[in-house]
Design a protein around this motif. Structure first.
Motif, PDB file in Angstrom:
ATOM      1  N   ALA A  88       0.835  -1.205   0.000  1.00  0.00           N
ATOM      2  CA  ALA A  88       0.000   0.000   0.000  1.00  0.00           C
ATOM      3  C   ALA A  88       0.867   1.252   0.000  1.00  0.00           C
ATOM      4  O   ALA A  88       0.552   2.238  -0.680  1.00  0.00           O
ATOM      5  CB  ALA A  88      -0.925  -0.007   1.214  1.00  0.00           C
ATOM      6  N   GLN A  89       1.950   1.226   0.754  1.00  0.00           N
ATOM      7  CA  GLN A  89       2.856   2.370   0.763  1.00  0.00           C
ATOM      8  C   GLN A  89       3.436   2.609  -0.630  1.00  0.00           C
ATOM      9  O   GLN A  89       3.547   3.751  -1.093  1.00  0.00           O
ATOM     10  CB  GLN A  89       3.992   2.133   1.754  1.00  0.00           C
ATOM     11  N   ALA A  90       3.801   1.513  -1.318  1.00  0.00           N
ATOM     12  CA  ALA A  90       4.323   1.639  -2.681  1.00  0.00           C
ATOM     13  C   ALA A  90       3.264   2.211  -3.619  1.00  0.00           C
ATOM     14  O   ALA A  90       3.575   3.036  -4.493  1.00  0.00           O
ATOM     15  CB  ALA A  90       4.798   0.276  -3.181  1.00  0.00           C
ATOM     16  N   TYR A  91       2.024   1.791  -3.455  1.00  0.00           N
ATOM     17  CA  TYR A  91       0.929   2.290  -4.295  1.00  0.00           C
ATOM     18  C   TYR A  91       0.708   3.782  -4.059  1.00  0.00           C
ATOM     19  O   TYR A  91       0.574   4.573  -5.015  1.00  0.00           O
ATOM     20  CB  TYR A  91      -0.350   1.504  -3.980  1.00  0.00           C
ATOM     21  N   ILE A  92       0.691   4.203  -2.804  1.00  0.00           N
ATOM     22  CA  ILE A  92       0.494   5.622  -2.469  1.00  0.00           C
ATOM     23  C   ILE A  92       1.665   6.459  -3.006  1.00  0.00           C
ATOM     24  O   ILE A  92       1.468   7.542  -3.568  1.00  0.00           O
ATOM     25  CB  ILE A  92       0.339   5.787  -0.943  1.00  0.00           C
ATOM     26  N   ASP A  93       2.896   5.953  -2.844  1.00  0.00           N
ATOM     27  CA  ASP A  93       4.070   6.664  -3.365  1.00  0.00           C
ATOM     28  C   ASP A  93       3.995   6.805  -4.881  1.00  0.00           C
ATOM     29  O   ASP A  93       4.388   7.839  -5.444  1.00  0.00           O
ATOM     30  CB  ASP A  93       5.355   5.917  -2.986  1.00  0.00           C
ATOM     31  N   ALA A  94       3.512   5.758  -5.555  1.00  0.00           N
ATOM     32  CA  ALA A  94       3.410   5.796  -7.010  1.00  0.00           C
ATOM     33  C   ALA A  94       2.425   6.869  -7.465  1.00  0.00           C
ATOM     34  O   ALA A  94       2.655   7.555  -8.470  1.00  0.00           O
ATOM     35  CB  ALA A  94       2.993   4.431  -7.545  1.00  0.00           C
TER      36      ALA A  94
END
Length: 743
Positions: free
Chosen positions: A107-113
């Motif tokens: 989820a953190q990777a998705y938000i960062d993207a």
């Protein structure tokens, strides 16, 4: 029904995140409490997973902060409770939380993207605005800002988990931005090169300015927008160029080519004259009118001629030396190490007095008996370990091939004699080694074979060179500090000092590199050898040489640097007549050292001076962009030009220019902006050397890739990934790839 069920689960999970268990009265209650907390974390993780997936509610716009924070909160509460359990109980519950940990990271990777994508979109909007306003200056700057932002943010975009979700992110942010900047790639290329023409004209670097004129004109052919304005801009900077000769070069014995900064109107014979009696008999203007081909009277060998254009001296060129007809014998000069029982093939090339291949009688003999066995000479069995000369005959091509077998520990070489001229040539040594039990203290490392995990060393000059193998199970130290196998390999270099307790049959052996050394050694002998000139390809941060040689014992060696009046280095010659002086190198340049022998340390006048030692230090590499005929395309039949490195002169009359030789099976690998590779091989599928082999700029005509890759993105940024099978004139391998861009 499925989405409704997920929404209900989401509500449950968020509610669960607020759950605070009462302090348990006993262990049973504690276990129940932990189980409830873990279940809450598992439920929150499932909801979070759904919110960042295209199969769920991910829309590449909204950030799932509520679900993300709920999952983090329930995860933390569960871990706090688990920490109070026994070790055996922890294992069970920690395993159940693994998915929760994973979904939080995803989820953190998705938000960062999403954040990265929005940054790209902002830069895309700026370029779009500039294009619509026909503001060329803004188009140029916005283009470079956008492409830099894509490169910067791409890593975060590609971290998104799940193929469909990642593709959705890329399609939403990266794809439209790339489509926009590609729509003006040729236009920006013209603008960039036009700016460089102006820059180099103002700094009077006209050769560079002319090079960028050609690149701008090439890109101008493919522009679809702003062509009139781009043409006007380019013409303005070209008009500012003075009409000058940029280069003069020999084509053949009666032809010379002259290149100019810009187009000529006419090129009559009377405008071109040479010194030293060379006469121009006719001229031919090129189609673009920027070069003139001169027909001249025959050129002399090894002569420098200066061209005058309209009476003013311009550029010079030097013709090649006459062919060497002094009966040379060459070949197999490398030092090679073999285990007992291994084979080596020596190949020699002999020339006759007229420079043509020598076809006649020769003798072959070993320099030491019993160490090597001469197995065959030009295919004829000999099986001799004696030093007695073996009679043979070269092939019609002047080739002599000798196969030897390593018989006993030691070193030996082959001496080849041309019976007709009595000229001799001694090959490089073959050093025979053996893996046997032994101990060394402060031994010198003589060679390192990193691929096969062994090195050779000996304790003193008169000792036997010993082979020592190592493996991951051994114990390693560097200067007394325990290190890993990989760290040991990195520190193990030629000339290092090492202490070893070794038995090849032991499961574990001990190694300690007591002195790390990373030295390139140049041995000077008197008389001098090969003009005392060497080219080195840097591989480490330690840039020095150990110059070595012989002299009169007790005298002093002093070394002057780059023609300086006073010596920079000095060393006393040893009682055995040998000396070593460590000199430090200027990187990427010519380094010249004058070595002299002096009667005493205070003497200012040498009693003997060697010729200058010249060390050219710099990487043999592809220089700048790789230029494709169709600007960044890898089409069948495409001509791709690779330009190689040069090293700046200091005291010489010219820079050192690498001349690259491609092998008949050299491979060339390109990589796209997604990491996909495309490989071509010379001699296969139509790929071939078009021109320039053994020069500074080699053009390769591409055929079909040797392995098809449908995923390769031909429309994106393409870079050179690697080239194998390329050497320069000094035998150095091509190194230092910096992902040169295909233009």
């Amino acid at each position: 029904m499925k989405k409704k069920a997920i929404k209900i689960a989401a509500s449950t999970a968020v509610a669960a995140s607020a759950f605070v268990a009462a302090a348990p009265a006993n262990k049973a209650d504690a276990a129940v409490n932990v189980d409830q907390l873990v279940k809450a974390a598992e439920a929150s993780a499932k909801v979070l997973q759904w919110s960042i997936s295209t199969e769920g509610t991910a829309n590449f716009v909204d950030r799932p902060y509520a679900e993300y924070n709920a999952a983090k909160k329930t995860n933390a509460a569960a871990k706090a409770a688990i920490a109070k359990l026994s070790t055996s109980e922890k294992v069970v519950y920690e395993a159940r939380l693994l998915d929760s940990d994973i979904q939080i990271k995803r989820a953190q990777a998705y938000i960062d993207a999403l954040t990265s994508g929005e940054k790209i979109r902002d830069k895309q909007a700026a370029l779009d605005k500039a294009i619509k306003a026909a503001d060329l200056k803004s188009v140029q700057s916005s283009y470079h800002v956008l492409t830099a932002e894509i490169r910067k943010q791409a890593e975060l975009l590609y971290r998104v988990y799940g193929q469909s979700t990642r593709d959705g992110i890329l399609k939403t942010f990266k794809a439209p931005a790339e489509s926009l900047y590609r729509s003006v790639v040729n236009e920006v290329t013209v603008l960039d090169h036009t700016a460089l023409v102006d820059k180099y004209t103002k700094s009077k670097e006209y050769d560079k300015a002319v090079d960028h004129v050609a690149k701008a004109e090439y890109a101008l052919k493919d522009v679809k927008q702003f062509k009139t304005a781009l043409t006007t801009n380019l013409n303005d900077v070209v008009n500012a160029l003075p009409l000058m000769v940029t280069s003069v070069s020999r084509v053949d014995n009666t032809t010379v080519q002259v290149n100019f900064t810009k187009a000529l109107d006419v090129a009559p014979v009377t405008h071109f004259t040479f010194d030293k009696g060379l006469t121009v008999t006719s001229t031919k203007l090129s189609d673009d009118k920027k070069s003139v081909t001169l027909t001249v009277t025959p050129l002399k060998d090894n002569e420098t001629y200066t061209l005058s254009y309209k009476g003013e001296a311009t550029k010079s060129f030097t013709t090649p030396k006459a062919p060497d007809t002094n009966n040379p014998i060459s070949g197999s000069s490398d030092e090679v190490r073999l285990d007992v029982g291994q084979y080596r093939t020596y190949v020699f090339n002999l020339k006759d007095t007229d420079g043509k291949p020598y076809y006649g009688d020769v003798t072959v003999e070993l320099t030491e008996a019993s160490i090597l066995e001469v197995v065959t000479v030009n295919g004829k069995a000999e099986n001799s370990t004696a030093v007695t000369p073996i009679n043979s005959t070269t092939t019609k091509d002047g080739v002599l091939t000798v196969v030897v077998k390593a018989s006993a520990v030691g070193d030996a070489a082959l001496k080849v004699t041309n019976v007709k001229t009595d000229e001799t040539h001694t090959s490089g040594d073959t050093i025979v080694i053996e893996d046997v039990k032994g101990e060394f203290t402060n031994a010198s490392v003589l060679s390192v074979n990193s691929d096969k995990d062994y090195f050779t060393a000996k304790e003193d000059v008169s000792g036997v060179e010993q082979k020592v193998s190592f493996k991951k199970a051994d114990l390693f130290q560097v200067e007394g500090k325990v290190v890993s196998y990989d760290e040991f390999k990195k520190s193990l270099t030629k000339h290092a000092k090492i202490t070893v307790s070794y038995d090849p049959d032991n499961k574990t052996n001990y190694f300690n590199i007591v002195e790390k050394v990373d030295v390139k050694v140049l041995t000077i002998t008197n008389p001098n050898k090969a003009n005392n000139t060497v080219r080195v390809n840097p591989t480490t941060s330690q840039k020095y040489f150990d110059l070595q040689g012989t002299g009169e014992p007790g005298k002093f060696i002093k070394v002057q640097v780059d023609g300086a009046a006073s010596p920079t280095y000095e060393e006393k010659i040893g009682s055995d007549g040998r000396w070593t002086v460590r000199v430090y190198l200027n990187e990427g340049k010519e380094n010249t050292f004058t070595v002299g022998q002096y009667d005493s340390k205070s003497s200012t006048t040498p009693v003997y001076v060697t010729e200058d030692v010249t060390i050219w230090e710099g990487a043999f590499a592809v220089k700048g962009d790789v230029v494709a005929q169709s600007t960044g395309k890898l089409n069948f039949g495409e001509d791709v030009t690779f330009t190689f490195s040069t090293i700046d002169k200091v005291t010489s009359t010219a820079d050192y220019t690498d001349k690259a030789t491609f092998a008949s099976n050299s491979t060339i690998v390109f990589v796209d902006d997604k990491g996909q590779k495309l490989e071509f091989q010379v001699g296969k599928e139509g790929t071939k050397i078009d021109s320039g082999n053994k020069t500074n700029a080699v053009t390769v005509t591409l055929g079909a890739p040797i392995k098809a890759n449908d995923k390769f993105n031909h429309a994106g940024t393409i870079k050179l990934y690697s080239i194998s099978g390329v050497k320069n004139q000094d035998g150095l391998n091509l190194t230092n790839f910096t992902y040169n861009e295909l233009k």
